[in-house]
Write a protein that holds these residues in place. Structure first.
Motif, PDB file in Angstrom:
ATOM      1  N   LEU A  25       1.438  -0.860  -0.054  1.00 60.55           N
ATOM      2  CA  LEU A  25       0.464  -0.185   0.153  1.00 60.55           C
ATOM      3  C   LEU A  25       0.251   1.277  -0.020  1.00 60.55           C
ATOM      4  CD1 LEU A  25      -2.308  -1.459   2.975  1.00 60.55           C
ATOM      5  CD2 LEU A  25      -3.040  -0.487   0.229  1.00 60.55           C
ATOM      6  N   ALA A  26       2.047   1.203   0.592  1.00 59.13           N
ATOM      7  CA  ALA A  26       2.710   2.133   0.710  1.00 59.13           C
ATOM      8  C   ALA A  26       3.795   3.150  -0.351  1.00 59.13           C
ATOM      9  CB  ALA A  26       4.192   2.201   2.064  1.00 59.13           C
ATOM     10  N   ARG A  27       3.162   1.850  -1.362  1.00 63.48           N
ATOM     11  CA  ARG A  27       4.913   1.373  -2.717  1.00 63.48           C
ATOM     12  C   ARG A  27       4.100   2.645  -3.387  1.00 63.48           C
ATOM     13  NH1 ARG A  27       3.108  -2.635  -5.142  1.00 63.48           N
ATOM     14  NH2 ARG A  27       1.167  -1.609  -6.351  1.00 63.48           N
ATOM     15  N   ASN A  28       3.151   3.799  -3.502  1.00 57.13           N
ATOM     16  CA  ASN A  28       2.544   4.667  -4.356  1.00 57.13           C
ATOM     17  C   ASN A  28       2.879   6.242  -3.569  1.00 57.13           C
ATOM     18  OD1 ASN A  28       2.684   2.811  -6.655  1.00 57.13           O
ATOM     19  ND2 ASN A  28       0.268   2.888  -5.925  1.00 57.13           N
ATOM     20  N   LEU A  29       3.282   5.661  -2.316  1.00 57.06           N
ATOM     21  CA  LEU A  29       3.695   6.960  -1.187  1.00 57.06           C
ATOM     22  C   LEU A  29       4.974   7.765  -1.431  1.00 57.06           C
ATOM     23  CD1 LEU A  29       1.013   5.599   1.292  1.00 57.06           C
ATOM     24  CD2 LEU A  29       0.794   7.336  -0.563  1.00 57.06           C
ATOM     25  N   PRO A  30       5.641   9.111  -0.831  1.00 56.61           N
ATOM     26  CA  PRO A  30       6.827   9.098  -0.755  1.00 56.61           C
ATOM     27  C   PRO A  30       6.996   8.882   0.445  1.00 56.61           C
ATOM     28  CG  PRO A  30       4.924  10.515  -1.134  1.00 56.61           C
ATOM     29  CD  PRO A  30       4.522   9.963  -1.106  1.00 56.61           C
ATOM     30  N   LEU A  31       7.582   7.492   0.625  1.00 54.04           N
ATOM     31  CA  LEU A  31       7.863   7.256   2.347  1.00 54.04           C
ATOM     32  C   LEU A  31       9.364   6.434   1.861  1.00 54.04           C
ATOM     33  CD1 LEU A  31       4.765   5.489   3.612  1.00 54.04           C
ATOM     34  CD2 LEU A  31       6.142   7.727   4.285  1.00 54.04           C
ATOM     35  N   THR A  32      10.620   6.490   2.953  1.00 57.33           N
ATOM     36  CA  THR A  32      11.283   5.783   2.837  1.00 57.33           C
ATOM     37  C   THR A  32      11.220   4.569   2.893  1.00 57.33           C
ATOM     38  OG1 THR A  32      12.515   8.125   3.192  1.00 57.33           O
ATOM     39  CG2 THR A  32      14.241   5.681   3.530  1.00 57.33           C
ATOM     40  N   HIS A  33      11.366   3.429   2.056  1.00 56.59           N
ATOM     41  CA  HIS A  33      10.975   1.941   2.154  1.00 56.59           C
ATOM     42  C   HIS A  33      11.364   1.160   3.317  1.00 56.59           C
ATOM     43  CE1 HIS A  33       7.751   1.990  -1.073  1.00 56.59           C
ATOM     44  NE2 HIS A  33       8.104   3.061  -0.757  1.00 56.59           N
ATOM     45  N   SER A  34      13.021   1.610   3.188  1.00 62.14           N
ATOM     46  CA  SER A  34      13.878   0.409   4.494  1.00 62.14           C
ATOM     47  C   SER A  34      13.401   1.154   5.531  1.00 62.14           C
ATOM     48  CB  SER A  34      15.549   1.404   3.766  1.00 62.14           C
ATOM     49  OG  SER A  34      15.587   2.883   4.366  1.00 62.14           O
ATOM     50  N   VAL A  35      13.486   2.920   5.959  1.00 66.53           N
ATOM     51  CA  VAL A  35      12.791   3.337   7.210  1.00 66.53           C
ATOM     52  C   VAL A  35      11.374   2.495   7.498  1.00 66.53           C
ATOM     53  CG1 VAL A  35      11.785   4.664   8.416  1.00 66.53           C
ATOM     54  CG2 VAL A  35      14.179   4.907   7.649  1.00 66.53           C
ATOM     55  N   LEU A  36      10.678   2.871   6.538  1.00 63.95           N
ATOM     56  CA  LEU A  36       9.417   1.853   6.639  1.00 63.95           C
ATOM     57  C   LEU A  36       9.045   0.381   7.114  1.00 63.95           C
ATOM     58  CD1 LEU A  36       6.486   2.228   7.314  1.00 63.95           C
ATOM     59  CD2 LEU A  36       6.039   1.494   4.650  1.00 63.95           C
ATOM     60  N   GLU A  37      10.842  -0.296   6.636  1.00 65.22           N
ATOM     61  CA  GLU A  37      10.247  -2.290   6.461  1.00 65.22           C
ATOM     62  C   GLU A  37      10.692  -2.280   7.843  1.00 65.22           C
ATOM     63  OE1 GLU A  37      13.377  -2.580   3.497  1.00 65.22           O
ATOM     64  OE2 GLU A  37      10.766  -3.303   2.562  1.00 65.22           O
ATOM     65  N   LYS A  38      11.555  -1.101   8.596  1.00 66.60           N
ATOM     66  CA  LYS A  38      12.188  -1.207  10.254  1.00 66.60           C
ATOM     67  C   LYS A  38      11.360  -1.299  10.677  1.00 66.60           C
ATOM     68  CE  LYS A  38      17.043  -0.765   9.085  1.00 66.60           C
ATOM     69  NZ  LYS A  38      18.393   1.474   9.068  1.00 66.60           N
ATOM     70  N   ALA A  39      10.510  -0.115  11.136  1.00 64.65           N
ATOM     71  CA  ALA A  39       9.131   0.134  11.602  1.00 64.65           C
ATOM     72  C   ALA A  39       8.596  -0.916  11.624  1.00 64.65           C
ATOM     73  CB  ALA A  39       8.276   1.695  11.301  1.00 64.65           C
TER      74      ALA A  39
END
Length: 130
Positions: A25-39
């Protein structure tokens, strides 16, 4: 998202979600995916459900904003829909019908659509895929 029924808690709806669903779901959002994965690795099921619901709503909001922006950019003189259209005088090819037109399946298949007809008392209206 999840097939399980959401549960209520303190006026909030909590869905169960997996880290993979939230990342999708977050793929299209401007988020740092590595940080999101850790969270997400440390998140509880309730937190994952919250994030999944948040990202679903954000993606839907962005899609609707994009639709409105593109319609405005197109500069159509009037907004037209199929609602209220009188199909009584319309004819369709034998292998295609009104349901196919309304389903917009041809868009996903990247097929062109041609409308042609006459403007008179007979009101011919036919569509075909090209």
């Amino acid at each position: 998202m999840s097939q399980q029924k959401p549960r209520q808690r303190g006026g909030r709806v909590l869905d169960k979600a997996t880290p993979e669903q939230v990342m999708g779901l977050a793929r299209n959002l401007p988020l740092t995916h590595s940080v999101l994965e850790k969270a997400l690795a440390d998140a509880t099921p309730g937190q994952l459900g919250f994030l999944a619901n948040l990202f679903e709503k954000e993606n839907a909001s962005r899609a609707e904003s994009k639709r409105r922006r593109l319609l405005k950019q197109a500069g159509f003189p009037q907004s037209k829909t199929l609602e209220g259209y009188d199909r009584g005088m319309a004819s369709f090819p034998a292998d295609r019908g009104r349901e196919q037109l309304e389903s917009l399946e041809f868009v996903d298949r990247a097929e062109d659509l041609v409308f042609y007809g006459c403007i008179s008392s007979s009101r011919c209206f036919v569509f075909s895929h090209v």
